[in-house]
Write a protein that holds these residues in place. Structure first.
Motif, mmCIF file in Angstrom:
data_model
loop_
_atom_site.group_PDB
_atom_site.id
_atom_site.type_symbol
_atom_site.label_atom_id
_atom_site.label_comp_id
_atom_site.label_asym_id
_atom_site.label_seq_id
_atom_site.Cartn_x
_atom_site.Cartn_y
_atom_site.Cartn_z
ATOM 1 N N HIS A 117 0.846 -1.184 0.000
ATOM 2 C CA HIS A 117 0.000 0.000 0.000
ATOM 3 C C HIS A 117 0.890 1.245 0.000
ATOM 4 O O HIS A 117 2.023 1.198 0.479
ATOM 5 C CB HIS A 117 -0.909 -0.026 1.227
ATOM 6 C CG HIS A 117 -1.722 -1.280 1.309
ATOM 7 N ND1 HIS A 117 -2.187 -1.815 2.491
ATOM 8 C CD2 HIS A 117 -2.129 -2.135 0.329
ATOM 9 C CE1 HIS A 117 -2.861 -2.924 2.242
ATOM 10 N NE2 HIS A 117 -2.832 -3.139 0.937
ATOM 11 N N ASN B 115 -7.817 2.049 3.441
ATOM 12 C CA ASN B 115 -7.207 1.273 2.366
ATOM 13 C C ASN B 115 -7.992 -0.005 2.123
ATOM 14 O O ASN B 115 -8.329 -0.726 3.077
ATOM 15 C CB ASN B 115 -5.760 0.937 2.737
ATOM 16 C CG ASN B 115 -5.037 0.234 1.609
ATOM 17 O OD1 ASN B 115 -5.128 -0.977 1.475
ATOM 18 N ND2 ASN B 115 -4.331 0.974 0.792
ATOM 19 N N GLU C 37 -7.983 -3.493 -0.456
ATOM 20 C CA GLU C 37 -7.263 -4.269 -1.466
ATOM 21 C C GLU C 37 -8.002 -5.565 -1.768
ATOM 22 O O GLU C 37 -8.529 -6.230 -0.875
ATOM 23 C CB GLU C 37 -5.855 -4.615 -0.974
ATOM 24 C CG GLU C 37 -5.080 -5.516 -1.947
ATOM 25 C CD GLU C 37 -3.733 -5.973 -1.418
ATOM 26 O OE1 GLU C 37 -3.375 -7.150 -1.632
ATOM 27 O OE2 GLU C 37 -3.033 -5.161 -0.790
ATOM 28 N N TYR D 234 -5.659 -5.119 -7.001
ATOM 29 C CA TYR D 234 -6.043 -3.710 -7.072
ATOM 30 C C TYR D 234 -6.132 -3.176 -5.652
ATOM 31 O O TYR D 234 -6.692 -3.827 -4.763
ATOM 32 C CB TYR D 234 -7.392 -3.517 -7.775
ATOM 33 C CG TYR D 234 -7.938 -2.109 -7.589
ATOM 34 C CD1 TYR D 234 -7.317 -1.021 -8.213
ATOM 35 C CD2 TYR D 234 -9.036 -1.873 -6.759
ATOM 36 C CE1 TYR D 234 -7.793 0.269 -8.032
ATOM 37 C CE2 TYR D 234 -9.520 -0.584 -6.577
ATOM 38 C CZ TYR D 234 -8.896 0.486 -7.205
ATOM 39 O OH TYR D 234 -9.356 1.761 -7.004
ATOM 40 N N ASP D 235 -5.556 -1.969 -5.453
ATOM 41 C CA ASP D 235 -5.565 -1.351 -4.125
ATOM 42 C C ASP D 235 -6.003 0.100 -4.238
ATOM 43 O O ASP D 235 -5.509 0.844 -5.106
ATOM 44 C CB ASP D 235 -4.171 -1.434 -3.499
ATOM 45 C CG ASP D 235 -4.114 -0.742 -2.147
ATOM 46 O OD1 ASP D 235 -4.647 -1.312 -1.185
ATOM 47 O OD2 ASP D 235 -3.556 0.370 -2.064
ATOM 48 N N TYR D 236 -6.932 0.497 -3.358
ATOM 49 C CA TYR D 236 -7.402 1.885 -3.311
ATOM 50 C C TYR D 236 -7.101 2.470 -1.942
ATOM 51 O O TYR D 236 -7.403 1.854 -0.908
ATOM 52 C CB TYR D 236 -8.903 1.966 -3.572
ATOM 53 C CG TYR D 236 -9.473 3.352 -3.321
ATOM 54 C CD1 TYR D 236 -9.221 4.396 -4.211
ATOM 55 C CD2 TYR D 236 -10.239 3.610 -2.183
ATOM 56 C CE1 TYR D 236 -9.731 5.662 -3.978
ATOM 57 C CE2 TYR D 236 -10.757 4.868 -1.947
ATOM 58 C CZ TYR D 236 -10.495 5.902 -2.841
ATOM 59 O OH TYR D 236 -10.995 7.151 -2.601
ATOM 60 N N ARG E 226 -7.409 6.116 0.377
ATOM 61 C CA ARG E 226 -7.985 7.453 0.521
ATOM 62 C C ARG E 226 -7.410 8.130 1.762
ATOM 63 O O ARG E 226 -7.522 7.605 2.872
ATOM 64 C CB ARG E 226 -9.502 7.372 0.647
ATOM 65 C CG ARG E 226 -10.195 8.667 1.089
ATOM 66 C CD ARG E 226 -10.031 9.795 0.093
ATOM 67 N NE ARG E 226 -10.675 11.029 0.555
ATOM 68 C CZ ARG E 226 -10.504 12.220 -0.009
ATOM 69 N NH1 ARG E 226 -9.703 12.338 -1.061
ATOM 70 N NH2 ARG E 226 -11.113 13.294 0.459
ATOM 71 N N ASN F 31 -6.215 10.652 -3.210
ATOM 72 C CA ASN F 31 -6.624 9.303 -3.571
ATOM 73 C C ASN F 31 -5.501 8.635 -4.352
ATOM 74 O O ASN F 31 -4.850 9.277 -5.194
ATOM 75 C CB ASN F 31 -7.880 9.327 -4.441
ATOM 76 C CG ASN F 31 -9.054 9.971 -3.745
ATOM 77 O OD1 ASN F 31 -9.652 9.383 -2.854
ATOM 78 N ND2 ASN F 31 -9.384 11.195 -4.135
ATOM 79 N N TYR F 32 -5.298 7.343 -4.082
ATOM 80 C CA TYR F 32 -4.262 6.571 -4.769
ATOM 81 C C TYR F 32 -4.868 5.259 -5.258
ATOM 82 O O TYR F 32 -5.590 4.573 -4.514
ATOM 83 C CB TYR F 32 -3.094 6.278 -3.834
ATOM 84 C CG TYR F 32 -2.435 7.518 -3.269
ATOM 85 C CD1 TYR F 32 -1.371 8.123 -3.932
ATOM 86 C CD2 TYR F 32 -2.886 8.091 -2.090
ATOM 87 C CE1 TYR F 32 -0.767 9.273 -3.421
ATOM 88 C CE2 TYR F 32 -2.303 9.240 -1.576
ATOM 89 C CZ TYR F 32 -1.241 9.823 -2.242
ATOM 90 O OH TYR F 32 -0.659 10.965 -1.742
ATOM 91 N N ASN F 33 -4.579 4.912 -6.512
ATOM 92 C CA ASN F 33 -5.011 3.646 -7.104
ATOM 93 C C ASN F 33 -3.780 2.879 -7.574
ATOM 94 O O ASN F 33 -2.961 3.424 -8.332
ATOM 95 C CB ASN F 33 -5.932 3.890 -8.295
ATOM 96 C CG ASN F 33 -7.236 4.557 -7.892
ATOM 97 O OD1 ASN F 33 -8.186 3.896 -7.488
ATOM 98 N ND2 ASN F 33 -7.274 5.890 -7.995
ATOM 99 N N GLU G 133 0.416 3.083 -10.861
ATOM 100 C CA GLU G 133 -0.249 3.838 -9.796
ATOM 101 C C GLU G 133 -0.673 5.209 -10.296
ATOM 102 O O GLU G 133 0.048 5.858 -11.078
ATOM 103 C CB GLU G 133 0.681 4.003 -8.592
ATOM 104 C CG GLU G 133 0.000 4.691 -7.403
ATOM 105 C CD GLU G 133 0.906 4.791 -6.191
ATOM 106 O OE1 GLU G 133 0.955 3.833 -5.416
ATOM 107 O OE2 GLU G 133 1.573 5.855 -6.031
ATOM 108 N N THR G 134 -1.842 5.643 -9.839
ATOM 109 C CA THR G 134 -2.313 7.000 -10.109
ATOM 110 C C THR G 134 -2.580 7.702 -8.786
ATOM 111 O O THR G 134 -2.878 7.057 -7.772
ATOM 112 C CB THR G 134 -3.602 7.005 -10.947
ATOM 113 O OG1 THR G 134 -4.674 6.434 -10.181
ATOM 114 C CG2 THR G 134 -3.424 6.216 -12.231
#
Length: 407
Positions: free
Chosen positions: A149, A310, A312, A329-331, A333, A344-346, A369-370
């Motif tokens: 993460h 987080n 995942e 996939y991991d998000y 905030r 925010n991270y993707n 990653e964005t």
């Protein structure tokens, strides 16, 4: 002559018995590979961030499947189901031979203790309950450090260890294991200063498994992020850096929160395994509380709490007995601090491992990653795949080809 032969035979029996009562094992891992990063910073100034693409050889501990290491683990049977145990484990960077974990001789683990039929009690530098019970469910099992993460914010990929800790882990009882750890801060006149404690548990029944952990850390800038030999005092930032005209940013995801008085990490995960398939869902909440304390620098004058959520989902599958593939996939905030900021991270992860033997595999990893919003440093959020240098913008791609050998 008969007496001599008899004496040798008796000594051999006793020697064999003594050897059976205790053992010491040398073990380790070597992981080397080449990484490509499409965008890596070289500087960060008021005029903007500069950088470019990068090719670099890296140890597995910073950008691969597994950190290079060697260790000794030992057991001495004491009778009645009790044993004395120890582990000392050194981490190093195979690309240049230097010590990892900030220059610690046995920076990965160093503990001694007793095991019994009800569990093990150990003391030293150790992993915490979040790492023990939550980490096995994450994509890091096949994706390594880059699949962590952002900034390994919940420490699930074992970036930091707990010094001066006392830990108890129960024996497995019908699939259930519990874990508890406490670090004595050691500050005269203040029991709570630099104090760390945590609890966790896991359960496995059939194809299903669950894991959860909680960690409470006082003065995290020094007690937790500052647990390596190269760390600085409370006046320095052990979480990261803002960068400069001659250096890139380091961990902008939460580097701005070094002044937190307390760090809390709560995590839970569930998984299912069947027919070579492993699917996991994991959630963690990481809170930097009491911002503005004397625990660390507070350049942006934050107050209150910065909270990260987080989520995942990951899956791995053995296409053949020697070929494993993984996707995740991991998000993440970041809700910001004191009503300021928020990002925010993707992260998308993929991996492929080909096991040429039980101890050696060739692999490739790919991450994308964005980022969006405003990060902890009060700047436009940039992407930074864990272990890589931060990007100059909100996107980053990293690819690795490596080899790993266990011994």
């Amino acid at each position: 002559m008969k007496q001599i032969v008899l004496s040798i035979a008796v000594l051999s029996v006793f020697a064999g018995s003594a050897q059976a009562q205790s053992s010491v094992t040398l073990y380790g891992a070597l992981d080397a590979g080449v990484n490509y990063v499409n965008n890596a910073q070289t500087s960060n100034t008021a005029a903007g961030r500069t950088g470019g693409h990068q090719f670099v050889m890296m140890d597995g501990g910073t950008g691969g499947a597994l950190g290079s290491r060697w260790g000794l683990t030992g057991t001495e049977k004491l009778g009645q189901g009790f044993s004395a145990i120890f582990t000392i484990e050194n981490g190093f960077l195979i690309n240049n031979g230097s010590l990892a974990q900030g220059g610690a001789q046995f920076g990965r683990q160093a503990f001694v203790g007793l095991s019994s039929p009800v569990g093990t009690l150990t003391m030293g530098r150790q992993y915490d309950p979040v790492q023990d019970m939550y980490s096995p469910f994450l994509a890091g099992a096949w994706g390594g450090y880059m699949a962590a993460h952002p900034g390994d914010l919940d420490n699930a990929l074992k970036t930091r260890r707990t010094n001066n800790s006392i830990k108890f882990q129960s024996a497995n009882y019908r699939g259930l294991t519990v874990d508890a750890l406490m670090n004595l801060g050691g500050t005269p006149g203040s029991f709570s200063n630099n104090w760390i404690w945590g609890v966790g548990g896991s359960y496995t029944g059939g194809i299903f498994s669950l894991g959860a952990g909680y960690l409470n850390i006082r003065n995290p800038n020094t007690s937790f992020f500052g647990s390596n030999p190269n760390a600085g005092p409370a006046t320095s930032n052990n979480l990261g850096s803002f960068g400069s005209a001659t250096s890139p940013e380091n961990n902008p995801v939460y580097a701005g929160y070094a002044s937190a008085n307390r760090l809390e990490i709560a995590a839970v995960a569930a998984g299912v395994k069947f027919s070579g398939m492993n699917i996991n869902l994991a959630y963690s909440n990481t809170r930097f509380e009491g911002l503005g304390s004397s625990s660390g620098p507070n350049t942006l004058n934050y107050v209150g709490t910065a909270s990260f959520n987080n989520l995942e989902i990951n899956a791995s599958y053995f296409l053949t007995p020697s070929l494993e593939t993984g996707l995740a996939y991991d998000y993440t905030r970041n809700a910001g601090a004191g009503g300021r900021g928020g990002a925010n991270y993707n992260l998308f992860s993929a991996g492929l491992h080909y096991f040429v033997s039980k101890r050696t595999d060739l692999y490739t990893l790919a991450m994308f990653e964005t980022a969006s919003g405003t990060d902890s440093e009060g700047q436009k959020a940039v992407a930074q795949i864990t272990g890589m240098t931060a990007s100059t913008n909100n996107r980053q791609v990293a690819v690795r080809v490596g080899i790993r050998h266990l011994f």
